[in-house]
Design an enzyme around this catalytic site. Structure first.
Site, PDB file in Angstrom:
ATOM      1  N   GLU A 254       1.595  10.645   1.302  1.00 24.91           N
ATOM      2  CA  GLU A 254       0.521  10.574   2.293  1.00 24.91           C
ATOM      3  C   GLU A 254       0.464  11.923   2.984  1.00 24.91           C
ATOM      4  O   GLU A 254       1.403  12.333   3.653  1.00 24.91           O
ATOM      5  CB  GLU A 254       0.791   9.469   3.312  1.00 24.91           C
ATOM      6  CG  GLU A 254      -0.401   9.246   4.217  1.00 24.91           C
ATOM      7  CD  GLU A 254      -0.019   8.683   5.571  1.00 24.91           C
ATOM      8  OE1 GLU A 254      -0.874   8.053   6.191  1.00 24.91           O
ATOM      9  OE2 GLU A 254       1.118   8.890   6.020  1.00 24.91           O
TER      10      GLU A 254
ATOM     11  N   ASP B  47       5.427   8.213   3.408  1.00 29.23           N
ATOM     12  CA  ASP B  47       4.724   8.247   4.688  1.00 29.23           C
ATOM     13  C   ASP B  47       4.720   9.658   5.286  1.00 29.23           C
ATOM     14  O   ASP B  47       5.766  10.311   5.344  1.00 29.23           O
ATOM     15  CB  ASP B  47       5.436   7.287   5.648  1.00 29.23           C
ATOM     16  CG  ASP B  47       4.648   7.016   6.905  1.00 29.23           C
ATOM     17  OD1 ASP B  47       3.535   6.495   6.795  1.00 29.23           O
ATOM     18  OD2 ASP B  47       5.156   7.339   7.998  1.00 29.23           O
TER      19      ASP B  47
HETATM   20  O1  TEU Z   1       0.088   7.218   8.995  1.00 33.48           O
HETATM   21  C1  TEU Z   1      -0.112   8.476   9.531  1.00 33.48           C
HETATM   22  C2  TEU Z   1      -1.508   8.847   9.460  1.00 33.48           C
HETATM   23  O2  TEU Z   1      -1.819   9.575   8.586  1.00 33.48           O
HETATM   24  C3  TEU Z   1      -2.555   8.322  10.379  1.00 33.48           C
HETATM   25  O3  TEU Z   1      -3.519   7.625   9.621  1.00 33.48           O
HETATM   26  C4  TEU Z   1      -2.077   7.470  11.504  1.00 33.48           C
HETATM   27  O4  TEU Z   1      -2.135   6.139  11.109  1.00 33.48           O
HETATM   28  C5  TEU Z   1      -2.911   7.602  12.742  1.00 33.48           C
HETATM   29  O5  TEU Z   1      -4.193   7.172  12.470  1.00 33.48           O
HETATM   30  C6  TEU Z   1      -2.909   8.958  13.338  1.00 33.48           C
HETATM   31  O6  TEU Z   1      -3.948   9.071  14.270  1.00 33.48           O
HETATM   32  C7  TEU Z   1       1.342   6.792   8.589  1.00 33.48           C
HETATM   33  C8  TEU Z   1       1.290   5.299   8.383  1.00 33.48           C
HETATM   34  O7  TEU Z   1       0.387   5.005   7.365  1.00 33.48           O
HETATM   35  C9  TEU Z   1       0.949   4.644   9.687  1.00 33.48           C
HETATM   36  O8  TEU Z   1       0.758   3.272   9.567  1.00 33.48           O
HETATM   37  C10 TEU Z   1       2.067   4.946  10.645  1.00 33.48           C
HETATM   38  O9  TEU Z   1       1.750   4.466  11.915  1.00 33.48           O
HETATM   39  C11 TEU Z   1       2.354   6.441  10.743  1.00 33.48           C
HETATM   40  O10 TEU Z   1       2.373   7.102   9.489  1.00 33.48           O
HETATM   41  C12 TEU Z   1       3.722   6.666  11.348  1.00 33.48           C
HETATM   42  O11 TEU Z   1       4.705   6.270  10.461  1.00 33.48           O
END
Ligand code: TEU
Ligand code: CA
Length: 553
Positions: free
Chosen positions: A253, A199
């Site tokens: 990610e 993440d």
């Molecule tokens: O996501 C972070 C991210 O890249 C974004 O897509 C986020 O969801 C948001 O749209 C920013 O505006 C990751 C996870 O996939 C997400 O579900 C979590 O909420 C976030 O990190 C925090 O852990």
């Protein structure tokens, strides 16, 4: 190009809360996943990626971990996890878990210690700063609204949180933190899991100057947050101390990261990460929660960039995940051509170069939820961003209109298994979140029983992929990058060349394939009328036609 098992996999992402509820409390769980493994096997996927299954107060649905070595109570027990892993392996399915290590929950023992005093041994596990002239230490903002700094009463200092204030960022400068993270990774790897999705791994290194962002940088803070100077150093250390010791794969990610940085950290000679999720395709036309127009040539360009011929890099291909709306509503036409356009997107995803990642419900063409009211949303981002929206004099109505295209909640409604109450998601009449009212029509049972369904199209494509390593490793070439309606590309393998033609539009057209022509034989099409061989380069395409051919030399 080196061959690796994880380049050949089709990955399926599960959002456990919304997948299947086995014990009838309205929340999806690990037993629920276990009960649906036969279904996933029928679909033919190779690997499961579970969104976080760890103990969590669920401020952000598990992306706020309270205890890394405990299973979220609502999802089951560690025995349930072990059984799921064992059963997956018996069925030849690999299991990848979600590693959230940029931040923890504020209820994690490290943080409850850290906040108590400036000299607590856990103080430096997080990032604490004094206020600056009565203001937060910097003007950094959180993705879920407001300042990225929160003051605590115990010491009158601020801690950093890029996401919600219940998600304090870990201090990766501290070697003890890194060693704790590596230890917990070993803990799960020793159980036998097959890899990690990491993440927001792009954010773990913080620039220690803690400078204010410029107003331009504040428009997209992720681009600055992803530029931490020690990212590569930490990833190399993690690779050396943990990842290199197991036959697993890692996918990071990389929110906010540039294409250059992405290529750097996933270059196989760099020994950092195997794969990276870049956001340019899934966020095409997006500006925060605003969905703007975009064009097919723009999208094609991103696929071309992604399928770089760099032999040390391998892309990921995905049009869905738990943070983005349903692909059929964004890239397809869910109103008039839902089935056909969803199949077109299936072919696009599974015939591009890279490891494909599918998301639950995509295989039956699940659609966005028709939200009518801001109160219906669960995602904390929706309410968190509201003050800024109103401050910018944007009405709630306009905000809602955009959220209906962009919200993360569209992908989090519960999985639609059959036409019974609650879509067969749960025995109980209630569930933790909404079900799309179209579940009576769009559901797994109907999809399995209809041999011409989106599900069976995915199934066939996955099988075709499995049979052809040549297709997986083939070079990619966009044959008509400027065409505004048809996406036409070839994959040139060692033995075989494949031709993909996608009519990404509601209009029929007479298309001329722009390449010196040889005979082609059809592998699969979403239009039963397509003839089995193509003898000239002229082809009549109906709306949303999607075809894949083998070129006969
Ligand atoms: O996501 C972070 C991210 O890249 C974004 O897509 C986020 O969801 C948001 O749209 C920013 O505006 C990751 C996870 O996939 C997400 O579900 C979590 O909420 C976030 O990190 C925090 O852990
Ligand atoms: Ca349950």
């Amino acid at each position: 190009m080196t061959q690796k098992w994880w380049k050949e996999q089709v990955v399926y992402q599960i959002y456990p809360r919304s997948f299947y509820d086995a014990n009838g409390d309205g929340i999806g769980d690990l037993k629920g996943i276990l009960l649906k493994l036969d279904y996933l096997q029928l679909l033919g996927i190779d690997t499961l990626w579970l969104s976080p299954h760890f103990d969590s107060p669920n401020d952000d649905n598990g992306y706020d971990i309270r205890d890394y070595k405990k299973v979220m109570e609502e999802f089951g027990t560690m025995e349930d996890f072990d059984l799921l892993l064992e059963t997956c392996h018996k069925k030849n399915i690999k299991l990848v878990i979600d590693l959230v290590i940029n931040h923890t929950s504020d209820e994690h023992a490290w943080f409850t210690q850290s906040r108590t005093s400036k000299n607590n041994p856990y103080r430096d596990y997080y990032i604490w700063k004094e206020s600056k002239d009565g203001h937060p230490p910097t003007n950094w903002t959180s993705f879920f609204g407001g300042s990225a700094w929160e003051k605590t009463t115990e010491t009158n200092e601020y801690y950093l949180h890029y996401f919600s204030k219940k998600q304090p960022d870990l201090n990766w400068e501290n070697k003890k933190v890194r060693d704790e993270v590596y230890a917990l990774m070993h803990y799960w790897l020793k159980k036998g899991i097959d890899g990690f999705r990491m993440d927001v791994i792009s954010f773990i290194s913080k620039d220690q100057h803690f400078l204010d962002l410029t107003s331009e940088e504040l428009n997209a803070p992720e681009n600055t947050y992803a530029k931490g100077p020690k990212l590569d150093l930490y990833l190399k250390e993690m690779h050396q101390k943990v990842l290199s010791k197991y036959d697993i794969f890692s996918v990071g990610e990389a929110f906010g990261i540039s294409r250059e940085a992405m290529l750097r950290i996933s270059d196989e000679t760099a020994r950092e990460l195997d794969l990276v999720f870049l956001f340019d395709i899934i966020r095409i036309g997006r500006d925060d929660w605003i969905q703007n127009e975009w064009t097919l040539p723009q999208l094609k360009k991103l696929f071309t960039l992604q399928s770089t011929t760099d032999p040390h890099h391998w892309p990921t291909v995905f049009l869905n995940n738990h943070d983005n709306p349903r692909s059929v509503c964004k890239y397809g036409n869910h109103k008039e051509y839902r089935v056909k356009s969803a199949k077109l997107l299936a072919l696009l995803t599974l015939s591009q170069k890279g490891t494909p990642f599918l998301y639950q419900g995509e295989e039956i063409g699940m659609t966005n939820y028709p939200f009518e009211n801001l109160d219906e949303f669960d995602d904390l981002q929706v309410k968190g961003s509201l003050p800024k929206v109103l401050k910018n004099k944007i009405s709630k109505e306009i905000y809602l209109e955009h959220l209906n295209q962009s919200s993360r909640d569209h992908s989090r409604t519960v999985m639609q298994w059959n036409a019974k109450s609650n879509g067969g998601f749960s025995k109980s009449p209630m569930s933790w979140f909404l079900i799309n009212p179209n579940y009576r029509k769009i559901n797994v049972e109907n999809a399995i029983n209809d041999s011409d369904s989106i599900f069976h199209f995915y199934r066939k494509l996955i099988a075709i992929r499995r049979q052809s390593k040549d297709l997986i490793y083939a070079d990619y070439k966009d044959l008509d990058p400027d065409h505004t309606q048809v996406f036409c590309y070839e994959r040139v393998g060692l033995k075989q060349t494949y031709l993909v033609i996608l009519n990404v539009s509601n209009d029929a057209t007479n298309y001329k394939i722009p390449m010196p022509f040889s005979k082609s034989s059809l592998i699969l099409s979403n239009n039963l009328k397509t003839s089995d061989t193509l003898k000239t380069n002229a082809i009549e395409l109906e709306p949303w036609d999607a075809l894949i051919f083998k070129i006969i030399k």
